[in-house]
Scaffold this motif. Structure first.
Motif, PDB file in Angstrom:
ATOM      1  N   SER A 265       0.757  -1.218   0.057  1.00  0.00           N
ATOM      2  CA  SER A 265      -0.187  -0.003  -0.019  1.00  0.00           C
ATOM      3  C   SER A 265       0.740   1.228  -0.235  1.00  0.00           C
ATOM      4  O   SER A 265       2.072   1.177   0.556  1.00  0.00           O
ATOM      5  N   PRO A 266       0.245   2.398  -0.557  1.00  0.00           N
ATOM      6  CA  PRO A 266       1.232   3.422  -0.592  1.00  0.00           C
ATOM      7  C   PRO A 266       1.618   4.092   0.761  1.00  0.00           C
ATOM      8  O   PRO A 266       2.637   4.535   0.926  1.00  0.00           O
ATOM      9  N   GLU A 267       0.743   3.747   1.678  1.00  0.00           N
ATOM     10  CA  GLU A 267       1.150   4.483   3.481  1.00  0.00           C
ATOM     11  C   GLU A 267       2.107   3.425   3.959  1.00  0.00           C
ATOM     12  O   GLU A 267       3.173   3.966   4.306  1.00  0.00           O
ATOM     13  N   PHE A 268       2.217   2.148   3.634  1.00  0.00           N
ATOM     14  CA  PHE A 268       3.241   1.395   4.209  1.00  0.00           C
ATOM     15  C   PHE A 268       4.651   1.515   3.392  1.00  0.00           C
ATOM     16  O   PHE A 268       5.670   1.853   4.042  1.00  0.00           O
TER      17      PHE A 268
ATOM     18  N   GLU B 201      10.322   3.774   0.744  1.00  0.00           N
ATOM     19  CA  GLU B 201      10.702   3.119  -0.726  1.00  0.00           C
ATOM     20  C   GLU B 201       9.197   2.980  -1.408  1.00  0.00           C
ATOM     21  O   GLU B 201       8.496   2.317  -1.125  1.00  0.00           O
ATOM     22  N   ALA B 202       9.055   3.739  -2.410  1.00  0.00           N
ATOM     23  CA  ALA B 202       7.731   3.750  -3.245  1.00  0.00           C
ATOM     24  C   ALA B 202       7.602   2.640  -3.884  1.00  0.00           C
ATOM     25  O   ALA B 202       6.321   2.176  -4.140  1.00  0.00           O
ATOM     26  N   SER B 203       8.545   1.672  -4.093  1.00  0.00           N
ATOM     27  CA  SER B 203       8.663   0.456  -5.071  1.00  0.00           C
ATOM     28  C   SER B 203       8.720  -0.574  -4.008  1.00  0.00           C
ATOM     29  O   SER B 203       8.979  -1.892  -4.454  1.00  0.00           O
ATOM     30  N   PHE B 204       8.602  -0.567  -2.757  1.00  0.00           N
ATOM     31  CA  PHE B 204       8.766  -1.394  -1.800  1.00  0.00           C
ATOM     32  C   PHE B 204       7.720  -2.933  -2.180  1.00  0.00           C
ATOM     33  O   PHE B 204       6.653  -2.812  -2.274  1.00  0.00           O
ATOM     34  N   THR B 205       8.439  -4.046  -2.121  1.00  0.00           N
ATOM     35  CA  THR B 205       7.679  -5.319  -2.301  1.00  0.00           C
ATOM     36  C   THR B 205       8.093  -6.439  -1.419  1.00  0.00           C
ATOM     37  O   THR B 205       9.440  -6.601  -0.961  1.00  0.00           O
ATOM     38  N   VAL B 206       7.467  -7.496  -1.361  1.00  0.00           N
ATOM     39  CA  VAL B 206       7.831  -8.557  -0.643  1.00  0.00           C
ATOM     40  C   VAL B 206       7.745  -9.841  -1.579  1.00  0.00           C
ATOM     41  O   VAL B 206       7.245  -9.799  -2.529  1.00  0.00           O
ATOM     42  N   ASP B 207       8.560 -10.822  -1.003  1.00  0.00           N
ATOM     43  CA  ASP B 207       8.605 -12.098  -2.023  1.00  0.00           C
ATOM     44  C   ASP B 207       8.911 -13.279  -1.112  1.00  0.00           C
ATOM     45  O   ASP B 207       8.572 -13.195   0.078  1.00  0.00           O
TER      46      ASP B 207
END
Length: 141
Positions: free
Chosen positions: A109-112, A118-124
Motif C-alpha cells: 500500500s502507498p502508506e506502508f 521506498e515507493a516500490s517496496f515489495t515482498v517475495d
C-alpha cells in the motif's frame, strides 16, 4: 485491571478501519497472532519482539484498550508462514493464499511504502517475517 504505566505502545496497521477491525478482534480474543517484517524493525533500529514483552495496544483514536504480552516469536520466510498462524490472526483467513493476498495488499500500500521510505517496496517468498503470538488483557471491565 492491569497497569499500563511505562509500557511501550503497540499499534496495529494505520489508524482507521483496518486498525479498528484488528483491535476489535484482539479484544474479542479472535486475534492472538500478528505478522510484521524484519525490515520494519531494522528501519526503526528496534529489537525484534521477545517472549515476555508487554505493550499497550491503542485504537484509532490513540486510546489504550488492552495490554498484550508476547508468548511466542518466530522469524520465518514469507513462504513458510503456516495456516495455524494465519488463522490465529483473527481476520477470517482460511487459506495461506488468502492470508498472503491480504498482507501483500497492506505491505504494498502507498502508506506502508511511504513508511518504509521506498515507493516500490515489495515482498517475495524470501522476505523475512516476524510471527508473534500474544495474549491480551483488556484495560477496562
Amino acid at each position: 485491571m492491569p497497569d499500563a504505566t511505562d509500557l511501550p505502545v503497540s499499534e496495529y496497521a494505520f489508524p482507521g478501519p483496518l486498525r479498528d477491525l484488528l483491535v476489535g478482534a484482539i479484544l474479542t480474543g479472535e486475534k492472538t497472532s500478528t505478522t510484521s517484517l524484519v525490515t520494519e524493525y531494522e528501519l526503526e533500529r528496534e529489537p525484534l519482539p521477545a517472549v515476555g514483552d508487554r505493550a499497550v495496544v491503542i485504537d484509532s483514536e490513540g486510546e489504550p484498550v488492552c495490554i498484550e504480552e508476547v508468548i511466542e516469536v518466530r522469524v520465518v520466510r514469507l513462504a513458510d508462514v503456516d495456516l495455524d498462524h494465519a488463522v490465529a490472526e483473527g481476520e477470517g483467513f482460511t487459506t495461506i493464499a488468502d492470508w498472503r493476498t491480504g498482507h501483500e495488499k497492506f505491505w504494498h500500500s502507498p502508506e506502508f511504502r511511504e513508511g518504509m521510505g521506498e515507493a516500490s517496496f515489495t515482498v517475495d517468498d524470501d522476505t523475512q517475517t516476524v510471527l508473534v503470538r500474544f495474549r491480551a488483557e483488556p484495560l477496562s471491565p
